[in-house]
Design a protein around this motif. Structure first.
Motif, mmCIF file in Angstrom:
data_model
loop_
_atom_site.group_PDB
_atom_site.id
_atom_site.type_symbol
_atom_site.label_atom_id
_atom_site.label_comp_id
_atom_site.label_asym_id
_atom_site.label_seq_id
_atom_site.Cartn_x
_atom_site.Cartn_y
_atom_site.Cartn_z
ATOM 1 N N TRP A 48 -7.449 -19.950 10.269
ATOM 2 C CA TRP A 48 -6.266 -19.321 10.862
ATOM 3 C C TRP A 48 -5.290 -20.425 11.217
ATOM 4 O O TRP A 48 -5.596 -21.607 11.034
ATOM 5 C CB TRP A 48 -6.656 -18.479 12.077
ATOM 6 N N ILE B 108 -8.816 -16.543 15.014
ATOM 7 C CA ILE B 108 -7.476 -16.000 15.243
ATOM 8 C C ILE B 108 -7.060 -16.273 16.686
ATOM 9 O O ILE B 108 -7.881 -16.203 17.608
ATOM 10 C CB ILE B 108 -7.443 -14.492 14.939
ATOM 11 N N ASP C 238 -1.339 -17.094 15.595
ATOM 12 C CA ASP C 238 -1.222 -16.127 14.499
ATOM 13 C C ASP C 238 -0.422 -14.910 14.933
ATOM 14 O O ASP C 238 0.394 -14.384 14.160
ATOM 15 C CB ASP C 238 -2.621 -15.702 14.046
#
Length: 229
Positions: free
Chosen positions: A160, A166, A170
């Motif tokens: 990510w 994540i 993001d």
């Protein structure tokens, strides 16, 4: 925080508001949503935030009410109060990188892309402040390519944007890009790795609320809500 009800004042075309909506969904926080026009704030909203800026999160428990303003403040409040996987990072260096990238998208990307494209094509019409400036729109369309190149650079090195998991980085990037995508101005096919990253992001359940957005007078392109583009 059980027993607390949440209400978010936001605008669908405001990227920081979108980031908070994504964070709430990733944290599985049930929340009521109130659309507010920051350029014409209601008296109720001004009482909550005299700066007249969205997003604003209102937390109510029994007769107690607390207000949290500013997207980053709200996201970090959720980090500290919700029993859910972190979106900020598990150590100081990871958190520093997440905060750096959030600032990149909320400041640099906004000033070079979002303000030109969404500002000219959407907000001028919503506010009734004149015709879009074609030069600024062309500048935004040119500037986004460098930012997509940077996303590709990050995607080549990380799972990510900020690392293996994540994070708010993001969500911040996705919040801005989802707005540009709503306007049909992201050259995805010229940046396949960025497109692949965004496809993974918008396939997450938390993204469904954003993909369901429809603002009167603005019709998103057909691919906007298509998880496979």
């Amino acid at each position: 925080m059980s027993g607390i009800s949440y209400r978010l004042y936001h605008h669908p075309f405001d990227a920081p508001s979108r980031r908070v909506r994504l964070a709430l969904a990733e944290k599985n926080v049930t929340c009521d949503f109130v659309i507010e026009k920051p350029w014409a704030p209601s008296a109720e909203f001004l009482a909550l935030n005299p700066a007249a800026e969205v997003p604003v999160l209102v937390c109510e428990e029994a007769k107690e009410r607390e207000t949290v303003c500013d997207a980053q403040a709200i996201c970090e409040f959720l980090e500290e109060t919700q029993d859910a996987p972190t979106l900020l990072g598990k150590d100081p260096l990871a958190r520093a990188e997440v905060r750096r990238l959030v600032a990149w998208f909320d400041c640099k990307f906004y000033n070079e892309v979002t303000a030109f494209l969404v500002g000219e094509k959407a907000f001028k019409r919503l506010q009734g402040t004149g015709e879009p400036d074609s030069l600024r729109i062309r500048s935004g369309c040119a500037n986004i390519r460098g930012h997509l190149d940077y996303i590709v650079w990050l995607a080549e090195r990380r799972n990510w944007l900020a690392g293996d998991q994540i994070t708010l980085a993001d969500l911040a990037a996705g919040a801005h890009l989802s707005l540009i995508d709503y306007m049909g101005d992201v050259p995805w096919n010229d940046h396949p790795l960025a497109k692949e990253w965004y496809a993974r992001l918008k396939s997450r359940p938390a993204f469904r609320g954003l993909l369901g957005d429809h603002v009167a007078g603005f019709l998103p392109p057909r691919h906007y809500a298509d998880l496979d583009f």
